[in-house]
Design a protein around this motif. Sequence first.
Motif, PDB file in Angstrom:
ATOM      1  N   TYR A  18      -7.416  93.932  63.753  1.00  0.00           N
ATOM      2  CA  TYR A  18      -8.306  93.968  64.919  1.00  0.00           C
ATOM      3  C   TYR A  18      -8.127  92.736  65.813  1.00  0.00           C
ATOM      4  O   TYR A  18      -8.437  92.769  66.992  1.00  0.00           O
ATOM      5  N   SER A  19      -7.630  91.667  65.232  1.00  0.00           N
ATOM      6  CA  SER A  19      -7.342  90.476  66.043  1.00  0.00           C
ATOM      7  C   SER A  19      -5.859  90.439  66.431  1.00  0.00           C
ATOM      8  O   SER A  19      -5.494  90.146  67.568  1.00  0.00           O
ATOM      9  N   PHE A  22      -4.259  92.778  69.457  1.00  0.00           N
ATOM     10  CA  PHE A  22      -4.575  92.373  70.838  1.00  0.00           C
ATOM     11  C   PHE A  22      -3.761  91.145  71.237  1.00  0.00           C
ATOM     12  O   PHE A  22      -3.340  91.017  72.382  1.00  0.00           O
ATOM     13  N   THR A  49     -10.150 105.591  62.687  1.00  0.00           N
ATOM     14  CA  THR A  49     -10.546 104.239  63.102  1.00  0.00           C
ATOM     15  C   THR A  49      -9.453 103.620  63.958  1.00  0.00           C
ATOM     16  O   THR A  49      -9.722 102.989  64.988  1.00  0.00           O
ATOM     17  N   GLY A  52      -9.480 104.629  67.464  1.00  0.00           N
ATOM     18  CA  GLY A  52     -10.501 103.888  68.218  1.00  0.00           C
ATOM     19  C   GLY A  52     -10.000 102.526  68.661  1.00  0.00           C
ATOM     20  O   GLY A  52     -10.241 102.093  69.797  1.00  0.00           O
ATOM     21  N   VAL A  53      -9.283 101.843  67.759  1.00  0.00           N
ATOM     22  CA  VAL A  53      -8.723 100.523  68.111  1.00  0.00           C
ATOM     23  C   VAL A  53      -7.711 100.684  69.252  1.00  0.00           C
ATOM     24  O   VAL A  53      -7.699  99.896  70.206  1.00  0.00           O
ATOM     25  N   MET A  55      -7.730 102.979  71.528  1.00  0.00           N
ATOM     26  CA  MET A  55      -8.489 103.194  72.780  1.00  0.00           C
ATOM     27  C   MET A  55      -8.859 101.851  73.411  1.00  0.00           C
ATOM     28  O   MET A  55      -8.732 101.652  74.629  1.00  0.00           O
ATOM     29  N   GLU A  56      -9.282 100.900  72.574  1.00  0.00           N
ATOM     30  CA  GLU A  56      -9.635  99.583  73.114  1.00  0.00           C
ATOM     31  C   GLU A  56      -8.401  98.843  73.640  1.00  0.00           C
ATOM     32  O   GLU A  56      -8.481  98.142  74.652  1.00  0.00           O
ATOM     33  N   ILE A  57      -7.293  98.984  72.917  1.00  0.00           N
ATOM     34  CA  ILE A  57      -6.049  98.343  73.395  1.00  0.00           C
ATOM     35  C   ILE A  57      -5.687  98.913  74.771  1.00  0.00           C
ATOM     36  O   ILE A  57      -5.373  98.164  75.706  1.00  0.00           O
ATOM     37  N   ASP A  58      -5.773 100.234  74.903  1.00  0.00           N
ATOM     38  CA  ASP A  58      -5.503 100.876  76.201  1.00  0.00           C
ATOM     39  C   ASP A  58      -6.398 100.277  77.287  1.00  0.00           C
ATOM     40  O   ASP A  58      -5.953 100.022  78.408  1.00  0.00           O
ATOM     41  N   ASP A  59      -7.664 100.069  76.929  1.00  0.00           N
ATOM     42  CA  ASP A  59      -8.654  99.598  77.897  1.00  0.00           C
ATOM     43  C   ASP A  59      -8.410  98.166  78.361  1.00  0.00           C
ATOM     44  O   ASP A  59      -9.042  97.699  79.303  1.00  0.00           O
ATOM     45  N   CYS A  60      -7.520  97.451  77.666  1.00  0.00           N
ATOM     46  CA  CYS A  60      -7.193  96.090  78.100  1.00  0.00           C
ATOM     47  C   CYS A  60      -6.126  96.104  79.202  1.00  0.00           C
ATOM     48  O   CYS A  60      -5.933  95.088  79.876  1.00  0.00           O
TER      49      CYS A  60
END
Length: 328
Positions: A18-19, A22, A49, A52-53, A55-60
């Motif tokens: 998770y760290s 990114f 899961t 979901g991670v 999706m957050e990477i995409d959002d960056c």
Amino acid sequence: STTPVKVAVTGAAGQIGYSLLFRIASGALFGPDTPVELRLLEITPALKTLEGVVMEIDDCAFPTLAKVEIGDDPNTVFDGVNHALLVGARPRGPGMERGDLLEANGGIFAPQGKALNEVAADDVHVTITGNPANTNALIAMSNAPDIPRERFSALTRLDHNRAISQLAAKLGVPVTEITNMTIWGNHSATQYPDLFNAKVSGKSAAETVNDQEWLENTFIPTVAKRGAAIIEARGASSAASAASATIDHARDWALGTPEGDWVSMSVCSDGSYGVPEGLISSFPVTVKDGRWEIVQGLEVNDFSRARIDASVKELEEEREAVRGLGLI
Ligand code: NAX
């Protein structure tokens, strides 16, 4: 435009992942001008899961991120990868003996070694963070006969960074004044952080500290037991610091170490400093053009010798155990 560097991360849905993901996606590994493609491996139940991670990477909207692929089959995920960061491992559960732990991890690192052997890029560099890291690296390496042995390494950079931080705090100097730190041996409580070869502003660290009692009874145990202290304080094991150290390790392996300094990496011993050949043990290394070399000719005093020998003995016992299990 440049071809993306393909970086595999296993255990990608975990804490360290998770760290780590990114940081890699943002360019921390190869800089702002090198695009990266992430290849993320998880076990099947963790794929949701992981989605979901991602999706957050995409959002960056990271400019350096070319592509992300996820999956549960190492033969697909590792296809063509240039760097493999093997983070996912089996933690010790209640009532699990060391042999059980080694066997469970053999079930992960033997097939992953085989898959890398089959499908990774010719220049693949493999870093093992998942514990027991040194012996997991030995298992992966032994199952990948076509990949040169020097392309496997295990992470002792977190221990190295912890040692730098503790020494800088003791002396009240910035961490940038500390050079030539070495972690010898196993990534475990037996590891030996060496202040006799480390330097503070270019001078011997041991002489600058001039306090053998602190060195022996505070510094060494604080560094060696830092993982347990983090669990005690945070209620979870080191994650962001482990991810940061994994980045430092892989970046320096790819891009090189600074002139006059070295880093700690667990690599396949060539017999240097009396460490039996073939063991994955931590050494002081310099890196140039993607190849590490063990720093030669350092003085090992009696105090250091006894501690290095104890940690190496533990690595030999782990090697015997995985040999007995037919994992190597
Ligand atoms: P987590 O339990 O949060 O994550 C591990 C992930 O690996 C899980 O999502 C799990 O589903 C996945 N996984 C398990 N088997 C897998 C397989 N066969 N293929 C792909 N993925 C698999 O652990 P986390 O806190 O992220 O730590 C990961 C590993 O790093 C642990 O083994 C831990 O002990 C080790 N550490 C190593 C350090 C070092 O300095 N070398 C320091 C930090 C950390 O303790």
